[in-house]
Scaffold this active site. Structure first.
Site, mmCIF file in Angstrom:
data_model
loop_
_atom_site.group_PDB
_atom_site.id
_atom_site.type_symbol
_atom_site.label_atom_id
_atom_site.label_comp_id
_atom_site.label_asym_id
_atom_site.label_seq_id
_atom_site.Cartn_x
_atom_site.Cartn_y
_atom_site.Cartn_z
ATOM 1 N N GLY A 1 -1.648 16.579 -3.950
ATOM 2 C CA GLY A 1 -0.935 16.579 -2.677
ATOM 3 C C GLY A 1 -0.682 17.995 -2.201
ATOM 4 O O GLY A 1 -0.617 18.937 -2.985
ATOM 5 N N GLY B 1 -8.501 5.218 -1.267
ATOM 6 C CA GLY B 1 -9.158 6.460 -1.636
ATOM 7 C C GLY B 1 -9.508 6.439 -3.112
ATOM 8 O O GLY B 1 -9.652 5.368 -3.716
ATOM 9 N N ARG B 2 -9.614 7.625 -3.707
ATOM 10 C CA ARG B 2 -9.995 7.704 -5.122
ATOM 11 C C ARG B 2 -9.041 6.923 -6.011
ATOM 12 O O ARG B 2 -9.460 6.148 -6.877
ATOM 13 C CB ARG B 2 -10.042 9.169 -5.568
ATOM 14 N N PRO C 1 -12.051 1.334 8.099
ATOM 15 C CA PRO C 1 -12.765 0.603 7.041
ATOM 16 C C PRO C 1 -13.580 1.550 6.158
ATOM 17 O O PRO C 1 -14.073 2.577 6.614
ATOM 18 C CB PRO C 1 -13.687 -0.344 7.821
ATOM 19 N N ARG D 1 3.622 8.953 -2.179
ATOM 20 C CA ARG D 1 4.689 9.900 -1.865
ATOM 21 C C ARG D 1 5.926 9.115 -1.443
ATOM 22 O O ARG D 1 5.816 8.093 -0.758
ATOM 23 C CB ARG D 1 4.277 10.857 -0.732
ATOM 24 N N HIS E 1 8.226 10.482 -11.364
ATOM 25 C CA HIS E 1 6.982 11.097 -10.873
ATOM 26 C C HIS E 1 6.115 11.577 -12.044
ATOM 27 O O HIS E 1 5.823 12.766 -12.170
ATOM 28 C CB HIS E 1 7.284 12.250 -9.912
ATOM 29 N N GLY F 1 2.986 10.193 -12.726
ATOM 30 C CA GLY F 1 1.664 9.608 -12.533
ATOM 31 C C GLY F 1 0.552 10.330 -13.258
ATOM 32 O O GLY F 1 -0.349 9.704 -13.826
ATOM 33 N N SER F 2 0.587 11.645 -13.273
ATOM 34 C CA SER F 2 -0.488 12.419 -13.908
ATOM 35 C C SER F 2 -0.102 12.915 -15.303
ATOM 36 O O SER F 2 -0.810 13.749 -15.871
ATOM 37 C CB SER F 2 -0.861 13.621 -13.036
#
Length: 322
Positions: free
Chosen positions: A78, A156-157, A181, A239, A287, A289-290
């Site tokens: 981000g 997205g990814r 789309p 986010r 937070h 996530g990673s």
């Protein structure tokens, strides 16, 4: 080439900078965020800046750095913490770290979804506080993924990686929405592109993985939650500002939706007396996530490689085109 690193980062990333010829590294060597005054002082006169998502890089920071600042490398996918208009005006190049955290964030998204829909934190608490007395037919029941409809906001990814992991659970149907789309990406899951309102109305699970933009800010609001099924589970790993948290609290507290799982909030950290933390049907994570060792190390190395490439005037492995 003098650079400033705003936090203690994994050793692998710092090693890349330290071993680069002619690179002088100044670092805020702490797990805690750099104080504003230290950030302004540390960036002064530097040619490069390696920062984190929690560092607000605005006009004040850029002015403190001076005209010599040529590269900003953020150890994040981000970039809403960067004043991109001001950065672009000054001709500063920006590196970021996409792709490398896709798998870890998708795994966490699925874990959070399962924790929320199967009420795992509640169940753990029942074991610890003596609430587990005997087997009961309807006690601690939740909702399963088999034969369900999953709606993904932002294919997205990370959105695709989430769908890829959920598909083996027996999900019957995938819906998605976004700026437009994506037939090639959606084909793997036979996912249907729908308006946000239809996604809200027809999904059993909603997973938010979109970027924060003016268009997505606050999009998950009272109207959105009012359209969802009472049995729906809402997950946000994108986010915090994509969600109107007051409206989410009302929806959860009044049984408008079944449960929610959040890895991102506004603000971060969320105050311990925030109303969302009083709800049993809301799982909030800090937070993470990673947060795997491998992912964070890879992010640090990529951020360092981006910084060095920018300082040399070479193409960055991952440059944000302004």
């Amino acid at each position: 080439m003098a650079v400033f690193v705003t936090r203690r980062i994994p050793a692998e990333g710092l090693r890349v900078l330290s071993q680069a010829g002619g690179c002088r590294v100044q670092q805020w060597d702490s797990e805690e965020p750099v104080p504003r005054a230290e950030l302004l002082a540390g960036v002064a006169g530097k040619r490069g800046l390696l920062c984190l998502l929690s560092d607000r890089i605005d006009r004040e920071v850029l002015e403190a750095a001076g005209p010599g600042l040529k590269v900003i490398s953020t150890m994040s996918v981000g970039f809403d913490h960067l004043a991109l208009d001001e950065i672009k005006k000054r001709g500063i190049r920006v590196g970021y770290t996409p792709d490398v955290l896709t798998d870890a964030t998708a795994e966490l998204s699925v874990a959070l979804l399962l924790a929320a829909c199967r009420r795992l934190p509640e169940a753990v608490e029942q074991v610890k506080n003596g609430g587990w007395t005997t087997w009961k037919p309807l006690w601690m029941c939740g909702y399963g993924l088999s034969d369900s409809t999953v709606g993904i906001i932002g294919l997205g990814r990370i959105g695709q990686a989430v769908a890829r992991r959920l598909k083996p659970f027996g999900v019957r149907r995938f819906l998605y929405t976004g700026s437009g789309p994506k037939p090639e990406s959606a084909a793997e899951f036979e996912a249907e592109f729908v308006p946000l309102t239809k996604l809200a109305e027809e999904s059993d699970f909603v997973v938010v993985t979109c970027a924060l933009t003016p268009a997505t800010q606050g999009m998950c609001n009272k109207d959105f939650f009012s359209r969802m099924k009472k049995t729906c589970v809402f997950i946000n790993t994108s986010r915090g500002a994509v969600v109107n948290q007051e409206d989410l609290y009302d929806a959860l507290a009044h049984g408008q939706i079944a449960a929610a799982g959040l890895d991102v909030t506004t603000p971060e950290p969320l105050p311990t007396d925030h109303p969302l933390l009083s709800l049993k049907n809301c799982v909030v994570l800090p937070h993470v996530g990673s947060a795997t060792y491998a992912t964070r190390s890879t992010m640090a190395v990529l951020a360092a490689d981006n910084l060095l490439a920018g300082l040399r005037g070479d193409p960055m492995p991952h440059e944000l085109l302004l």
